[in-house]
Design an enzyme around this catalytic site. Structure first.
Site: not given
Length: 377
Positions: A72, A132-134, A357
């Site tokens: 990303n 990252g975590d996303g 989320e």
């Protein structure tokens, strides 16, 4: 306290930025979770691009591992993309001789889900989330489709696609559970070794019967509400979490919830401030909220905070970060296979999120899927 929050929240962002660090810190104390990544239902055509075609040949492809790196570029306000380009030469030198390396740059929310599904169906040895975590959260959801694991459509595939992670541009709360440093070179060494182990995944279902998967922590009420509001202010960078926390505390009330563990009898849990369900230990930028969670245990850890006031977070924040809060008054925990949560008032509006989320509102059921994914460790 509420009037103070209203006053601060009314200030222009440029003024908030100039607040003393101690003030900012106290505001952050009010937020339980801050890793936010909102995924909208947008479909993109995924493209897997060979990174190092000079290392790919028909004579050696049968013995090479096919690795797909999903990046990303906008993660961490663009730092992920910049650091990835710096990392590519080392990646090619370390892995290029033994692996077919493909990189895929995401173009928007949910794109990583599509790329992951395509890679698995094409028989990739591993899909590695870069960021990252996303990004990791989306890749994990790409391992499933219509309630079932995605499988390879290549007859020659001898084993399932593994999940990998290169924390880049921002810290990864999930990586903290394994004691991994935010060091991409160490992560590449893990990929090179290719050691695998099956880990658990959490799944969330609601009245619409849709399934949503998470690998780290799901949370309900105050922290989830703060995350939802923070997503509106992404343009302000990390300041969005402060603004989101302020807005969540305005008018916040602890709520009575109906809870059912492991399909057992329903029980009432009064004055719930936040309810966290951990497959792993950390969320919110290093808060060890579910300290007994273990992604190899085939269970989820539930931690419930009840009747907390704003000053409780100020006084006990250090215990939340160190993971020593389970002995604090009004904090309880237990290990479960599943938990169902309903709003006892029937008014709705109790937020839930997973891995940062926003997933809507209660009622929801959260269950563990034991050994659901093989992960590179």
């Amino acid at each position: 306290m509420e009037s103070m929050i209203l006053y601060i929240f009314s200030l222009p962002p440029t003024t908030i930025i100039r607040l003393r660090p101690t003030v900012i810190t106290n505001i952050i104390m009010m937020a339980l979770g801050s890793g936010i990544y909102i995924a909208h239902t947008v479909a993109f055509r995924s493209e897997l691009r060979p990174m190092a075609p000079d290392h790919i040949g028909s004579s050696t492809s049968s013995r090479q591992r096919d690795l797909v790196f999903i990046v990303n570029p906008l993660g961490a306000n663009g730092r992920t993309g910049k650091e990835w380009r710096k990392l590519v030469p080392y990646l090619r030198s370390r892995l290029g001789k033994d692996c077919n390396i493909c990189e895929s740059i995401t173009s928007g929310p949910c794109h990583a889900i599509d790329i992951t599904r395509e890679a698995i169906r094409e028989g990739a040895d591993a899909v590695i989330a870069v960021g990252g975590d996303g990004t990791l959260h989306e890749v994990v959801n790409g391992f499933f489709w219509a309630g079932k694991p995605v499988v390879s459509q290549v007859k020659e595939s001898t084993r399932s696609t593994a999940l990998g992670l290169i924390p880049l541009g921002t810290g990864s709360d999930f990586a903290r559970t394994f004691g991994w440093k935010n060091d991409p070179h160490e992560a590449i060494e893990r990929v090179a070794r290719g050691l695998r182990s099956s880990i658990d995944v959490g799944v969330i279902t609601g009245e619409d019967c849709d399934r949503h998967y998470f690998i780290n922590v799901a949370d309900i009420h105050l922290s989830a509400k703060a995350g939802f509001y923070a997503s509106r202010y992404k343009r302000f960078g990390n300041l969005c979490y402060i603004i989101g926390a302020l807005q969540a505390f305005i008018g916040h009330q602890n709520q009575d919830l109906r809870i059912r563990f492991n399909d057992g009898p329903w029980e009432t849990c009064p004055e719930v401030t936040a309810l966290c369900i951990g497959n792993a230990k950390y969320f919110g930028g290093g808060m060890k909220i579910t300290p007994n969670a273990d992604p190899f245990s085939r269970n989820l850890e539930v931690v419930i905070l009840q009747n907390f006031k704003w000053y409780d977070f100020v006084l006990k924040l250090h215990r939340l970060y160190s993971g020593t809060h389970l002995s604090v008054k009004n904090v309880s925990d237990r290990s479960v296979l599943s938990i169902e949560v309903e709003d006892i008032s029937g008014k709705g509006g109790i937020y839930i999120q997973s891995d940062g989320e926003h997933l809507g509102f209660l009622p929801k059921k959260i269950s563990v899927l034991p050994a659901a994914i093989e992960m590179i460790l």
